[in-house]
Design a protein around this motif. Structure first.
Motif, PDB file in Angstrom:
ATOM      1  N   GLN A 110     -18.428  81.254 147.883  1.00  0.00           N
ATOM      2  CA  GLN A 110     -17.410  81.739 146.943  1.00  0.00           C
ATOM      3  C   GLN A 110     -17.562  82.021 145.726  1.00  0.00           C
ATOM      4  N   GLY A 111     -17.467  82.509 145.276  1.00  0.00           N
ATOM      5  CA  GLY A 111     -16.924  82.723 143.673  1.00  0.00           C
ATOM      6  C   GLY A 111     -15.477  82.873 143.958  1.00  0.00           C
ATOM      7  N   ILE A 112     -14.675  82.044 144.191  1.00  0.00           N
ATOM      8  CA  ILE A 112     -12.960  83.141 144.124  1.00  0.00           C
ATOM      9  C   ILE A 112     -12.476  82.733 142.442  1.00  0.00           C
ATOM     10  N   GLY A 113     -11.647  84.160 142.157  1.00  0.00           N
ATOM     11  CA  GLY A 113     -10.756  84.294 141.425  1.00  0.00           C
ATOM     12  C   GLY A 113     -11.775  85.415 140.204  1.00  0.00           C
ATOM     13  N   PRO A 114     -11.391  85.502 138.834  1.00  0.00           N
ATOM     14  CA  PRO A 114      -9.386  85.483 138.790  1.00  0.00           C
ATOM     15  C   PRO A 114      -8.652  86.032 139.566  1.00  0.00           C
ATOM     16  N   SER A 139     -17.972  75.596 139.484  1.00  0.00           N
ATOM     17  CA  SER A 139     -16.801  74.877 139.671  1.00  0.00           C
ATOM     18  C   SER A 139     -15.133  75.588 139.103  1.00  0.00           C
ATOM     19  N   GLY A 140     -15.239  76.461 139.140  1.00  0.00           N
ATOM     20  CA  GLY A 140     -13.517  77.072 138.967  1.00  0.00           C
ATOM     21  C   GLY A 140     -13.312  77.891 140.344  1.00  0.00           C
ATOM     22  N   ALA A 143     -11.983  73.939 141.571  1.00  0.00           N
ATOM     23  CA  ALA A 143     -10.770  73.411 141.079  1.00  0.00           C
ATOM     24  C   ALA A 143      -9.438  74.379 141.701  1.00  0.00           C
ATOM     25  N   LEU A 144      -9.917  75.887 142.109  1.00  0.00           N
ATOM     26  CA  LEU A 144      -8.648  76.203 142.918  1.00  0.00           C
ATOM     27  C   LEU A 144      -8.042  75.747 143.968  1.00  0.00           C
ATOM     28  N   LEU A 145      -9.791  75.379 144.571  1.00  0.00           N
ATOM     29  CA  LEU A 145      -9.397  75.054 146.326  1.00  0.00           C
ATOM     30  C   LEU A 145      -8.754  73.082 146.038  1.00  0.00           C
TER      31      LEU A 145
END
Length: 347
Positions: A110-114, A139-140, A143-145
């Motif tokens: 997954q690539g989560i966000g924005p 890494s983004g 960081a969210l998870l």
């Protein structure tokens, strides 16, 4: 035999999402039977040889859910609310339903966000927290998870490990070749596109390269490719490739890529092409930073075509390619997405 639903933005003509589906099918263990939810079920079934269901048909989706053991969010930027709130609501809703029905649920690459809205953040957090396995590609997202205290594994995008296929007729085009993959976007205004096109004309004249215009999604990219082709009619060609493995194979015959799209940059870099990025999205900016690709944010493109063409010429002549050791490392680590699916089977 485990029956697994593969859920993503499949069958919509987007080369990047099709590459993610192809990568997922390539990595699924032999003991897993895939059922792909698609916007074009017959095309997906023909192209990949898998069972399919219509992602827009609630009755078909419910039918395949009842017959499945696993539910896999199959990669990409599915959970973001910048372009639309419908996307995260659709995907988190399906994940929540699969979890309620007792399926093993997997958030894969997954690539989560924005995620800018509190409701979509809350729904995403709830859906991810209920998954049996979560892997992310940047890494983004990691960081969210981490902030949500949800366990995950971070590995490079699985398209790094996608097997390429040769493109018939590619070697008949004049060499050297440069691939250009631009897409429509509100920030790609007519003025900016005109400046970029003038810069590309100048770049082609100086380097005597042949320009391959590669629309990754015809509905968004083709009109731009046609406009650019009209500016360089005798030294360019539009390639409409729908097979994601051929899209990757294309870059075996290309010296440099000038691209806005994430997966075209990944495919190009994996084939040792020089890459120059134009970022319209944080996922592209993250890749630029991670691999030290030259480029600009779309909103910060110079308004002087000469500055742009000189930057492209300099990179074409003197720019570095990603070295083979780095490419092999990224490909090997990307395989982790598949290895974890095998571990889940064995657990």
């Amino acid at each position: 035999m485990v029956r697994a639903i593969c859920c993503g933005y499949y069958g919509e003509g987007n080369g990047g999402d099709e590459a993610l589906l192809a990568s997922l099918l390539q990595m699924l263990p032999d003991t897993v039977e895939a059922i792909a939810l698609s916007g074009n079920p017959s095309q997906t079934e023909t192209q990949y040889g898998v069972q399919t269901g219509d992602r827009r048909n609630a009755f078909q989706v419910l039918k395949v859910l009842r017959a499945a053991d696993w539910f896999i969010w199959g990669g990409g930027s599915l959970i973001q609310d910048v372009t639309s709130t419908i996307s995260p609501l659709y995907y988190t809703g399906l994940m929540g339903l699969a979890q309620q029905m007792g399926l093993t649920t997997i958030a894969w690459s997954q690539g989560i966000g924005p995620l800018q809205r509190p409701i979509t953040r809350a729904m995403a957090k709830r859906a991810f927290s209920g998954c049996n396995l979560v892997t992310v590609r940047d890494s983004g997202s990691a960081a969210l998870l981490t902030d949500w205290q949800i366990p995950f594994t971070l590995a490079p995008d699985p398209v790094w490990a996608l097997d390429p296929k040769p493109v018939p007729g590619l070697w008949d085009f004049p060499a050297p070749r440069v691939a250009v993959t631009w897409r429509s976007h509100p920030l790609l205004t007519p003025k900016r596109l005109e400046i970029l096109t003038r810069a590309l004309v100048s770049f082609q004249q100086v380097t005597d390269t042949y320009i391959l215009l590669v629309p990754f999604q015809l509905s968004q990219d083709l009109a731009i490719a046609e406009l650019v082709h009209r500016a360089i009619p005798h030294h360019s060609q539009i390639l409409k490739l729908t097979d994601p493995q051929m899209l990757r194979g294309l870059f075996q015959g290309v010296e440099m890529a000038i691209s806005m799209r994430l997966h075209s940059l990944i495919m190009a870099a994996s084939q040792e092409c020089r890459c120059f990025a134009i970022s319209y999205d944080p996922k592209v900016s993250h890749l630029m930073a991670e691999l030290d690709f030259p480029g600009w944010e779309l909103s910060q493109i110079p308004d002087d075509a000469n500055i742009i063409s000189k930057a492209w010429i300099e990179h074409y002549v003197n720019g570095d390619r990603l070295d083979r050791v780095k490419i092999q490392s990224l490909s090997d680590r990307a395989q982790l997405h598949g290895e974890l699916l095998q571990s889940l089977i064995n657990s």
